[in-house]
Design a protein around this motif. Structure first.
Motif, PDB file in Angstrom:
ATOM      1  N   MET A 134       0.853  -1.202   0.000  1.00 41.13           N
ATOM      2  CA  MET A 134       0.000   0.000   0.000  1.00 41.13           C
ATOM      3  C   MET A 134       0.890   1.255   0.000  1.00 41.13           C
ATOM      4  N   ALA A 135       0.518   2.259  -0.810  1.00 35.71           N
ATOM      5  CA  ALA A 135       1.294   3.492  -0.871  1.00 35.71           C
ATOM      6  C   ALA A 135       1.189   4.255   0.444  1.00 35.71           C
ATOM      7  N   ALA A 136       2.266   4.966   0.772  1.00 35.75           N
ATOM      8  CA  ALA A 136       2.304   5.698   2.034  1.00 35.75           C
ATOM      9  C   ALA A 136       1.305   6.845   2.036  1.00 35.75           C
ATOM     10  N   GLN A 137       0.815   7.178   3.230  1.00 34.91           N
ATOM     11  CA  GLN A 137      -0.102   8.300   3.392  1.00 34.91           C
ATOM     12  C   GLN A 137       0.687   9.536   3.764  1.00 34.91           C
ATOM     13  N   ARG A 138       0.359  10.665   3.150  1.00 34.03           N
ATOM     14  CA  ARG A 138       1.053  11.913   3.435  1.00 34.03           C
ATOM     15  C   ARG A 138       0.031  12.944   3.888  1.00 34.03           C
ATOM     16  N   GLU A 139       0.433  13.775   4.859  1.00 32.78           N
ATOM     17  CA  GLU A 139      -0.476  14.756   5.453  1.00 32.78           C
ATOM     18  C   GLU A 139       0.000  16.176   5.169  1.00 32.78           C
ATOM     19  N   TYR A 140      -0.971  17.063   4.896  1.00 30.75           N
ATOM     20  CA  TYR A 140      -0.659  18.450   4.575  1.00 30.75           C
ATOM     21  C   TYR A 140      -1.638  19.383   5.267  1.00 30.75           C
ATOM     22  N   ASP A 141      -1.224  20.641   5.446  1.00 31.31           N
ATOM     23  CA  ASP A 141      -2.157  21.649   5.926  1.00 31.31           C
ATOM     24  C   ASP A 141      -3.133  22.021   4.824  1.00 31.31           C
ATOM     25  N   VAL A 142      -2.581  22.372   3.637  1.00 34.63           N
ATOM     26  CA  VAL A 142      -3.416  22.742   2.486  1.00 34.63           C
ATOM     27  C   VAL A 142      -2.949  21.946   1.275  1.00 34.63           C
ATOM     28  N   LEU A 143      -3.879  21.285   0.620  1.00 38.88           N
ATOM     29  CA  LEU A 143      -3.589  20.558  -0.614  1.00 38.88           C
ATOM     30  C   LEU A 143      -4.223  21.315  -1.767  1.00 38.88           C
ATOM     31  N   VAL A 144      -3.403  21.719  -2.732  1.00 38.23           N
ATOM     32  CA  VAL A 144      -3.886  22.399  -3.934  1.00 38.23           C
ATOM     33  C   VAL A 144      -3.861  21.386  -5.063  1.00 38.23           C
ATOM     34  N   ILE A 145      -5.026  21.077  -5.617  1.00 37.94           N
ATOM     35  CA  ILE A 145      -5.132  20.076  -6.678  1.00 37.94           C
ATOM     36  C   ILE A 145      -5.177  20.798  -8.018  1.00 37.94           C
ATOM     37  N   GLY A 146      -4.103  20.714  -8.769  1.00 39.31           N
ATOM     38  CA  GLY A 146      -3.981  21.404 -10.055  1.00 39.31           C
ATOM     39  C   GLY A 146      -2.799  22.345 -10.041  1.00 39.31           C
ATOM     40  N   GLY A 147      -1.851  22.136 -10.959  1.00 37.89           N
ATOM     41  CA  GLY A 147      -0.644  22.960 -10.995  1.00 37.89           C
ATOM     42  C   GLY A 147      -0.573  23.876 -12.191  1.00 37.89           C
TER      43      GLY A 147
END
Length: 358
Positions: free
Chosen positions: A1-14
């Protein structure tokens, strides 16, 4: 299983929206990460047709903190825009995690969980959906009725006239893309017809020596809000062709047709009862928003689109969107104007982040 990563703000789209969002969050000291489905920054622009140019003059194509590197009143090519976005990310020290297509977004107790196509799970307290207005090509179901020997391309697939066989080419769609591609194909020696379902207004690129965007800026038309009376009127009549005209197309030998209604083999039927036999069709029928990957109760309307007002999603705290047409103003989806919505949303996210740490 891929590792889980945590963020304050996730921006989807670059793309331009995600980068503008990153710039403003960075200036406010808010931790964030940007993820994008593409292989490189600017990939969406590089995937458009070869001769594409902005309608917006260079002086109105700036992201915050970096001018567009082109002379005033020139119109950037698709590759110049893509290069600018890549240079902008580097100049602003914005890291973008590429090849990370988010296929599902859900609500969890600590915020949100975003699952990528590769099986990675990213969690965040806040999420900004900055995937832009062109997420899913729209192609009418009538395409299934055309025979296999009729070449069909959506504008997202079209690159240049070399893809199109000799013979009669039908371009379906009377917006800017349809007009531009019809003119290019005619200039390349193709026999071209343009079918318009909606008769959009045509305006010149320049009026009285000034670009149309100069006039819009001076008159405040790019700041008209979506919920104003004028905004609602403008949004309902948002189809404008800039820098081309039906007369110009006719002078190039393009035959104008009304709405396409049906097909019979390779014969295409039109709303006025006329018809023509075609060898290729270019579907300049635009794009549709695709928010089906957002699996959060109350977040979507009956059409499956995010319920939002000025970028904040109704019924879902800490979920935002950016870069959509008429998100807040006339210019919300435009390269040089998305920064204003991004700055406002960054303030909301900053305030929320600060309150969570108290």
């Amino acid at each position: 299983m891929a590792a889980q990563r945590e963020y304050d703000v996730l921006v989807i789209g670059g793309g331009q929206a995600g980068l503008a969002m990153g710039y403003h969050l960075q200036r406010r000291g808010v931790p964030f990460t940007i993820v994008d489905a593409g292989s490189e920054i600017g990939h969406v622009w590089r995937s458009r047709w070869d001769s594409l140019r902005l309608f917006t003059p260079a002086q109105y194509a700036n992201l915050p903190g970096m001018q567009f590197p082109a002379p005033k009143d020139t119109y950037a090519t698709r590759d110049q825009v893509a290069d600018y976005l890549a240079d902008y990310a580097s100049h602003s020290a914005l890291q973008v995690q590429s090849q990370t297509q988010i296929t599902q977004l859900t609500k969890i107790s600590t915020g949100f969980a975003a699952v990528s196509a590769g099986g990675q799970t990213l969690t965040a307290r806040s999420v900004v959906v900055a995937t832009g207005p062109f997420s899913k090509p729209y192609i009418p179901s009538i395409t299934d009725e055309l025979p296999a020997d009729v070449v069909q391309l959506h504008t997202s697939q079209y690159r240049n006239p070399g893809q199109v066989p000799s013979g009669r080419v039908l371009v379906v769609g009377g917006g800017n893309s349809g007009f531009q591609i019809a003119a290019e194909l005619a200039d390349a020696g193709r026999q071209v017809e343009l079918s318009e379902g909606r008769r959009n207004a045509c305006v010149p690129q320049r009026l009285a020596g000034k670009d149309i965007f100069w006039w819009q800026h001076q008159l405040g038309l790019l700041r008209v809000t979506a919920d104003s009376r004028l905004g609602r009127l403008m949004a309902a009549n948002d189809g404008i062709v800039i820098g081309s005209s039906r007369q110009d197309l006719r002078s190039r030998g393009v035959t104008l047709r009304p709405r396409t209604t049906a097909v019979n083999g390779s014969e295409v039927l039109y709303a006025n009862g006329s018809s023509s036999t075609v060898d290729a069709v270019i579907w300049a029928t635009g794009f549709r928003l695709d928010d089906s990957w957002i699996r959060i109760p109350g977040a979507l309307d009956i059409n499956g689109r995010l319920l939002q007002r000025r970028g904040t999603v109704k019924n879902v705290n800490a979920l935002y969107t950016l870069g959509r047409a008429w998100q807040h103003t006339t210019g919300s989806a435009l390269l040089g104007f998305v920064q204003h919505d991004a700055a406002w949303l960054a303030e909301q996210i900053t305030a929320r982040t600060a309150s969570q740490k108290v």
